[in-house]
Design a protein around this motif. Structure first.
Motif, PDB file in Angstrom:
ATOM      1  N   GLN A  23       0.832  -1.211   0.000  1.00  0.00           N
ATOM      2  CA  GLN A  23       0.000   0.000   0.000  1.00  0.00           C
ATOM      3  C   GLN A  23       0.864   1.257   0.000  1.00  0.00           C
ATOM      4  OE1 GLN A  23      -2.844  -0.398   3.239  1.00  0.00           O
ATOM      5  NE2 GLN A  23      -4.421  -0.953   1.771  1.00  0.00           N
ATOM      6  N   ILE A  98      -6.416   3.725  -0.162  1.00  0.00           N
ATOM      7  CA  ILE A  98      -6.501   2.715  -1.213  1.00  0.00           C
ATOM      8  C   ILE A  98      -7.439   1.598  -0.766  1.00  0.00           C
ATOM      9  CG2 ILE A  98      -5.178   1.070  -2.623  1.00  0.00           C
ATOM     10  CD1 ILE A  98      -2.700   2.791  -2.082  1.00  0.00           C
ATOM     11  N   MET A 102      -6.598  -2.754  -4.119  1.00  0.00           N
ATOM     12  CA  MET A 102      -5.541  -1.859  -4.598  1.00  0.00           C
ATOM     13  C   MET A 102      -5.690  -1.508  -6.079  1.00  0.00           C
ATOM     14  SD  MET A 102      -2.151  -2.583  -2.357  1.00  0.00           S
ATOM     15  CE  MET A 102      -2.156  -4.331  -2.040  1.00  0.00           C
ATOM     16  N   ALA A 105      -8.263   4.332  -5.612  1.00  0.00           N
ATOM     17  CA  ALA A 105      -7.725   5.159  -4.531  1.00  0.00           C
ATOM     18  C   ALA A 105      -8.465   6.481  -4.517  1.00  0.00           C
ATOM     19  CB  ALA A 105      -6.224   5.382  -4.736  1.00  0.00           C
ATOM     20  N   TRP A 131      -1.693   4.212 -12.513  1.00  0.00           N
ATOM     21  CA  TRP A 131      -2.758   4.979 -11.877  1.00  0.00           C
ATOM     22  C   TRP A 131      -3.166   6.147 -12.764  1.00  0.00           C
ATOM     23  CZ3 TRP A 131      -5.364   3.230  -7.854  1.00  0.00           C
ATOM     24  CH2 TRP A 131      -4.774   2.274  -7.033  1.00  0.00           C
TER      25      TRP A 131
END
Length: 168
Positions: A23, A98, A102, A105, A131
């Motif tokens: 994380q 998160i 995962m 977020a 991301w």
């Protein structure tokens, strides 16, 4: 029996530490994406800026009517980027959260901007390319002791917008 219990506790502890480390790694990646996104705007780099958003991304601006879908936001923003002057936001503080899988977020950040302190918040989605920002909300931070003055400044325009929205 004690050995099995000990091994179980050891396994759970190891998995917990591993999950936490993963994380933290993801949070660093997310922070890097957000910093690069803000820097791309400061550098007026249109492609770098929008490459960090999902194709269906949303940007909510400070004006009541600024609810931009990605294509509309690109169209609105392009002239600013083309002039070499978009906007400059620098994160002063950021919190990132998160989900367990995962792959999603959410975050909030306090920003130093040309509008002075602002608050950004949003959602990122993990894609094959890393991301990406799926939703971003920008708000001007107003000290509580100044709220009455701000409300007074926006009262007339807010009344017009409210009536138009109620009529639809």
């Amino acid at each position: 029996m004690k050995m099995i219990k000990f091994l179980g506790i050891l396994t759970v502890s190891f998995l917990s530490v591993t999950l936490h480390a993963q994380q933290e790694k993801e949070k660093e990646s997310i922070s890097t994406v957000l910093d690069a996104w803000h820097q791309a705007a400061a550098d007026a780099n249109f492609e770098a800026y929008f490459s960090r958003m999902t194709d269906d991304g949303v940007f909510i601006g400070t004006d009541a009517m600024e609810n931009w879908q990605n294509s509309e936001f690109k169209e609105f923003s392009k002239p600013y980027f083309d002039k070499g002057k978009a906007w400059s936001f620098t994160a002063l503080q950021r919190n990132i959260y998160i989900n367990e899988a995962m792959d999603m977020a959410w975050f909030d950040e306090l920003l130093d901007t040309q509008m002075k302190l602002c608050r950004g918040s949003g959602v990122l989605r993990k894609t094959d390319k890393g991301w990406k920002i799926a939703h971003y909300v920008l708000s001007i931070a107003v000290p509580n002791e100044n709220v009455d003055a701000v409300v007074s400044l926006k009262k007339a325009k807010d009344s017009v917008i409210t009536q138009e929205l109620k009529a639809n």
